[in-house]
Write a protein that holds these residues in place. Structure first.
Motif, short mmCIF file in Angstrom:
data_model
loop_
_atom_site.label_atom_id
_atom_site.label_comp_id
_atom_site.label_asym_id
_atom_site.label_seq_id
_atom_site.Cartn_x
_atom_site.Cartn_y
_atom_site.Cartn_z
N ASP A 117 14.30 37.47 41.33
CA ASP A 117 13.86 38.18 42.53
C ASP A 117 14.58 37.72 43.78
O ASP A 117 14.27 38.17 44.88
CB ASP A 117 12.36 38.00 42.71
N GLN A 118 15.55 36.80 43.63
CA GLN A 118 16.23 36.23 44.79
C GLN A 118 17.71 36.62 44.80
O GLN A 118 18.33 36.77 43.76
CB GLN A 118 16.12 34.70 44.78
N SER A 119 18.25 36.74 46.01
CA SER A 119 19.69 36.95 46.19
C SER A 119 20.27 35.68 46.80
O SER A 119 19.80 35.20 47.84
CB SER A 119 19.95 38.14 47.11
N VAL A 120 21.28 35.14 46.15
CA VAL A 120 21.91 33.90 46.59
C VAL A 120 23.34 34.23 47.04
O VAL A 120 24.14 34.73 46.24
CB VAL A 120 21.93 32.85 45.47
N THR A 121 23.65 33.94 48.29
CA THR A 121 24.96 34.27 48.86
C THR A 121 25.79 33.00 49.04
O THR A 121 25.29 32.00 49.56
CB THR A 121 24.80 34.98 50.21
N ARG A 122 27.04 33.06 48.60
CA ARG A 122 27.95 31.93 48.73
C ARG A 122 29.27 32.41 49.33
O ARG A 122 29.71 33.53 49.08
CB ARG A 122 28.21 31.28 47.37
N ALA A 123 29.91 31.52 50.09
CA ALA A 123 31.23 31.83 50.64
C ALA A 123 32.26 31.86 49.51
O ALA A 123 32.12 31.17 48.50
CB ALA A 123 31.61 30.77 51.67
N VAL A 124 33.28 32.68 49.69
CA VAL A 124 34.38 32.74 48.72
C VAL A 124 35.26 31.50 48.94
O VAL A 124 35.99 31.41 49.93
CB VAL A 124 35.20 34.02 48.89
N ASP A 125 35.15 30.54 48.04
CA ASP A 125 35.91 29.31 48.18
C ASP A 125 36.63 28.99 46.88
O ASP A 125 36.85 29.88 46.05
CB ASP A 125 34.99 28.15 48.60
N SER A 126 36.98 27.73 46.69
CA SER A 126 37.79 27.35 45.53
C SER A 126 36.97 27.16 44.25
O SER A 126 37.54 26.89 43.20
CB SER A 126 38.55 26.05 45.82
N ARG A 127 35.64 27.34 44.32
CA ARG A 127 34.78 27.07 43.18
C ARG A 127 34.50 28.34 42.37
O ARG A 127 34.35 29.44 42.93
CB ARG A 127 33.45 26.45 43.62
N LEU A 128 34.43 28.17 41.05
CA LEU A 128 34.04 29.25 40.15
C LEU A 128 32.53 29.18 39.96
O LEU A 128 31.98 28.10 39.74
CB LEU A 128 34.74 29.08 38.80
N ARG A 129 31.84 30.32 40.04
CA ARG A 129 30.39 30.36 39.90
C ARG A 129 29.98 31.38 38.86
O ARG A 129 30.63 32.42 38.72
CB ARG A 129 29.72 30.68 41.24
N LEU B 141 40.43 28.03 43.06
CA LEU B 141 40.59 29.45 43.39
C LEU B 141 40.96 29.60 44.87
O LEU B 141 40.61 28.75 45.70
CB LEU B 141 39.29 30.20 43.11
N PRO B 142 41.66 30.67 45.22
CA PRO B 142 42.02 30.88 46.62
C PRO B 142 40.79 31.21 47.46
O PRO B 142 40.00 32.08 47.11
CB PRO B 142 42.99 32.07 46.57
N ALA B 143 40.61 30.50 48.55
CA ALA B 143 39.47 30.74 49.44
C ALA B 143 39.78 31.93 50.35
O ALA B 143 40.93 32.27 50.59
CB ALA B 143 39.18 29.50 50.27
N SER B 144 38.71 32.56 50.81
CA SER B 144 38.87 33.70 51.71
C SER B 144 37.89 33.53 52.87
O SER B 144 36.67 33.67 52.69
CB SER B 144 38.60 35.01 50.96
N VAL B 145 38.41 33.17 54.02
CA VAL B 145 37.58 32.87 55.18
C VAL B 145 36.80 34.12 55.60
O VAL B 145 37.36 35.20 55.76
CB VAL B 145 38.45 32.37 56.36
N GLY B 146 35.49 33.95 55.74
CA GLY B 146 34.64 35.04 56.22
C GLY B 146 34.08 35.92 55.12
O GLY B 146 33.18 36.72 55.38
N GLU B 147 34.59 35.81 53.89
CA GLU B 147 34.09 36.63 52.79
C GLU B 147 33.04 35.89 52.00
O GLU B 147 33.09 34.67 51.85
CB GLU B 147 35.24 37.05 51.87
#
Length: 242
Positions: free
Chosen positions: A214-226, A200-206
């Motif tokens: 009960d948890q929030s998990v944040t990941r960078a927008v990169d080439s991986r599908l989640r 997938l197209p990565a997006s720097v900073g996003e």
């Protein structure tokens, strides 16, 4: 006498033909690249869906064994929160791991553990936990923990507890491991975040935030599908008639 005049391509005609060839080649290359990206994405989506569905089914079937005991083996708590020693091996109890992921430990009497190790109707302790981007299982029958599934970025667990004396018993609320105390666990909620390389197209900073219980998990927008998966498992060996 007949004279034949041979005609060739002019320089302009050759340049136009060359330009058309380049345009057609670029179009074909872009079409191929687009189809390749679409295929990789579709394949990643299919693999993540299949792995997530099978994992949650496997975990649910296994966790339902918690609290199953025979007449000749002393009963143990189904879900265990303190370190427990079974068959000479000590496993850590269920707990919160923060960004490292939660862990889930339980005991039951059975013939096989999560890793396929077998024994005839014996007390088994099992522990699921996250380690180095994979979901692992360890048991009192195993020499060492083994990775069940790679590319697991988060593993979260909540416990459904009984606080009242209603008959039949009901789940009062779902809490974290350090909030259970001495209250009986009637059900377990599981959530996992799986990932797969998809180009997938990565997006720097996003970033993208996934809500796992009960948890929030944040990941960078990169080439991986989640994708996140969640399931609630009732402990069928809980004394529901009590």
């Amino acid at each position: 006498m007949t004279v034949s005049h041979a005609k060739g391509f002019s320089l302009i005609e050759l340049m136009v033909a060359l330009l058309l060839g380049v345009v057609i080649t670029l179009a074909a290359t872009q079409m191929f690249a687009g189809n390749s990206r679409a295929f990789n994405l579709q394949q990643a989506q299919s693999q993540v869906q299949e792995e997530g569905t099978l994992l949650m089914r496997f975990l649910a079937d296994d966790i339902r064994m918690a609290g199953l005991f025979g007449d000749d083996i002393a009963a143990q708590p189904g879900v265990v929160f303190a370190p427990i020693t079974v068959g000479g091996k000590t496993l850590l109890g269920s707990g919160e791991g923060g960004s490292a992921g939660d862990s889930l430990t339980f005991t039951f009497v059975g013939d096989q553990d999560c890793l396929g190790n077998g024994a005839s109707s014996t007390l088994i302790a099992q522990r699921y936990f996250l380690n180095n981007g994979g979901l692992y299982c360890d048991s009192s029958l195993a020499a060492a923990a083994i990775e069940l599934l790679p590319n697991v970025e988060a593993f979260e667990v909540l416990y459904g507890i009984r606080e009242g004396d209603e008959t039949p018993p009901v789940i009062s609320r779902y809490v974290t491991a350090n909030q259970v105390g001495d209250r009986p666990v009637m059900a377990v909620k599981l959530a996992v975040l799986l990932s797969k390389e998809a180009g997938l197209p990565a997006s720097v900073g996003e970033t993208v935030t996934y809500r796992l219980l009960d948890q929030s998990v944040t990941r960078a927008v990169d080439s991986r599908l989640r994708r996140a998966f969640q399931r609630t498992v009732a402990l069928r060996n809980f004394p529901w008639e009590a």
